[in-house]
Design a protein around this motif. Sequence first.
Motif, short mmCIF file in Angstrom:
data_model
loop_
_atom_site.label_atom_id
_atom_site.label_comp_id
_atom_site.label_asym_id
_atom_site.label_seq_id
_atom_site.Cartn_x
_atom_site.Cartn_y
_atom_site.Cartn_z
N LEU A 74 0.94 -1.35 0.03
CA LEU A 74 0.11 0.04 0.16
C LEU A 74 0.82 1.19 0.01
N ALA A 75 1.88 1.20 0.43
CA ALA A 75 2.91 2.22 0.62
C ALA A 75 3.59 2.59 -0.88
N GLN A 76 3.40 1.69 -1.75
CA GLN A 76 4.29 1.78 -2.88
C GLN A 76 3.96 3.04 -3.78
N ILE A 77 2.68 3.17 -3.78
CA ILE A 77 2.14 4.62 -4.61
C ILE A 77 2.80 5.94 -3.87
N PRO A 78 2.53 6.09 -2.57
CA PRO A 78 3.12 7.32 -1.87
C PRO A 78 4.58 7.31 -1.94
N ALA A 79 5.09 5.94 -1.93
CA ALA A 79 6.77 6.11 -1.96
C ALA A 79 7.27 6.44 -3.19
N GLY A 80 6.47 6.14 -4.37
CA GLY A 80 6.66 6.44 -5.82
C GLY A 80 6.63 8.01 -5.61
N LEU A 81 5.66 8.62 -5.21
CA LEU A 81 5.44 10.12 -5.33
C LEU A 81 6.40 10.69 -4.46
N LEU A 82 6.98 10.20 -3.48
CA LEU A 82 8.09 10.83 -2.56
C LEU A 82 9.48 10.61 -3.63
N LEU A 83 9.47 9.54 -4.14
CA LEU A 83 10.71 9.61 -4.77
C LEU A 83 10.70 10.31 -5.91
N ASP A 84 9.66 10.66 -6.71
CA ASP A 84 9.47 11.74 -8.02
C ASP A 84 9.64 12.87 -7.30
N ARG A 85 9.49 13.36 -6.24
CA ARG A 85 9.67 14.63 -5.57
C ARG A 85 11.00 14.87 -4.96
N TYR A 86 11.38 13.81 -4.08
CA TYR A 86 12.85 14.13 -3.34
C TYR A 86 13.79 13.40 -3.95
N GLY A 87 13.96 12.50 -4.66
CA GLY A 87 15.02 11.82 -5.09
C GLY A 87 15.43 10.50 -4.43
N SER A 88 16.34 9.73 -5.06
CA SER A 88 16.70 8.48 -4.11
C SER A 88 17.44 8.56 -2.91
N ARG A 89 18.33 9.73 -3.08
CA ARG A 89 19.10 9.72 -1.81
C ARG A 89 18.29 9.86 -0.37
N VAL A 90 17.22 10.88 -0.56
CA VAL A 90 16.33 10.98 0.60
C VAL A 90 15.63 9.83 0.96
N THR A 91 15.11 9.30 -0.11
CA THR A 91 14.21 8.07 0.27
C THR A 91 14.94 6.86 0.77
N LEU A 92 16.08 6.77 0.29
CA LEU A 92 16.82 5.51 0.74
C LEU A 92 17.37 5.55 2.20
N VAL A 93 17.64 6.86 2.61
CA VAL A 93 17.86 7.24 3.87
C VAL A 93 16.68 6.87 4.90
N ALA A 94 15.68 7.48 4.42
CA ALA A 94 14.57 7.41 5.33
C ALA A 94 14.09 6.02 5.42
N GLY A 95 14.21 5.07 4.47
CA GLY A 95 13.84 3.68 4.42
C GLY A 95 14.78 3.03 5.44
N ALA A 96 16.10 3.25 5.30
CA ALA A 96 16.95 2.49 6.25
C ALA A 96 16.68 2.77 7.66
N LEU A 97 16.38 4.09 7.95
CA LEU A 97 16.18 4.38 9.30
C LEU A 97 14.88 3.93 9.84
N LEU A 98 13.94 3.91 8.92
CA LEU A 98 12.66 3.16 9.41
C LEU A 98 12.63 1.72 9.76
N MET A 99 13.57 1.06 9.02
CA MET A 99 13.55 -0.32 9.06
C MET A 99 14.62 -0.54 10.32
N GLY A 100 15.74 0.32 10.58
CA GLY A 100 16.18 0.07 11.77
C GLY A 100 15.54 0.11 12.90
N SER A 101 14.66 1.28 13.14
CA SER A 101 13.77 1.40 14.28
C SER A 101 12.90 0.19 14.39
N GLY A 102 12.36 -0.32 13.07
CA GLY A 102 11.34 -1.48 13.38
C GLY A 102 12.04 -2.65 13.89
#
Length: 448
Positions: A74-102
């Motif tokens: 379900l997060a794929q479309i919001p993630a794609g919109l964030l990727l289109d807006r902010y680029g891979s660097r921001v979304t890769l860092v955010a993803g890693a921090l979320l997974m580490g927290s989980g």
Amino acid sequence: MVRGAATSARERMPARLGGPRAHLVWIVAILAYAIAVLQRTTMGVSGLEATERFGTSATIVSTFVVLQLLVYALAQIPAGLLLDRYGSRVTLVAGALLMGSGQLLLAHADVVGTAILARVVVGAGDALTFSSAIRLVPAWFPASRVPVLTQLTGILGQVGQIASAVPFVALLGAAGWTTAFTGAAGMSAVAALLVLLLVRAVPPGAPRPRARQDLRRMPLQVARIVRHPSTQLGFFSHFTAGFPGIVFAMMWGYPYLTAGEGLSRAAASGVMTVLVMVSIVGGPLVGALTQRHPLRRSTLVLLIVLSIVLPLTALVLWPGPAPMWLLLIMVAGFSVGGPASSVGFDFPRTDLAQHRLGTATGVVIMGGFIGGLVATLLIGVLLDLQRPAGDYDLEAFRLAFAVQLPLLALGVAGMLISRWRLRRRMAARGLQVPPWREVWRSGRWRRL
């Protein structure tokens, strides 16, 4: 003054595509994705320990993974919109921090509710990772190299699955739940730091395509992307070829091999490793064929789906424990299904505008993971219906695994319908896909 103007011009000049800097960015992206795969699959190899730690059933434990997959999908479309807006660097860092927290939350969880929340957080971080990694490939490399490098990104990232099947399992057995999952969380922190330091969304001097996201028009824009037949063909390709391997790797493969087929932990880990090793060999071949014969990409996916259906059907019908050769053939089919599912990303890449690829990629990724979460949940339910006490055996696993066959049939039907729509649109643009009988008569089959 002239020297300053020359310096400014050099700074604006894009870096050479495919150069050393591009390879460094790509390697770091692969590492970040591999660590995401590690986090994604840790619950699958610790499913039996989870039932003991939380004192619950297989259905509840499978719910951990199902909710993780549901959030991921379900997060794929919001993630794609964030990727289109902010680029891979921001979304890769955010993803890693979320997974580490989980994973850190899961390491200290002792009740089911906390564990479920932890896997939801992992799923949200995971959703940001793969699409961000493969988005870097067309940004940093020439178009002629994109299909093969996309395959290699997906394949090399699966090293994370080996890490969960071998060192993570060893640490889990030797040091326990808390230490193993805390160590996994630390790996995501390392990934976030490396991405922050070394990754850029585009080469220096290259303009970065940004989507102008008007919130009022966003649903209409997403709907247009979803309705496009290339996106739909990508979705069903990812669904059909991808979900059996997802189910096997993320939840039910390891329990099936140990509790069902009676393999030792070491033997089961070896079979799970084959799941990755075969894709390392098959992935570049699939990428090369996709690049060489772009009009036959869907046919290639359908042939690989057949290599999944046949051994899975044989295993469901096999009397008694399956021989190792059949298990390996089935796992090899699941393994090549991963590269085949990645062909799905190539359909929108060649038909949609670049600044919409993040959203389209998210839709395609949803395919395999929606199939994965449905199959994972159904297998858990069927196991508990047959063995309410939790004493799962080979007969129970085989009946439960059979639920994947109608899902595969549904996926093939979706592929055929969306392919027909896409080819009709291509024909309107003057691009015809010749029938196989014409290819055979002309002798062009020798080049296929």
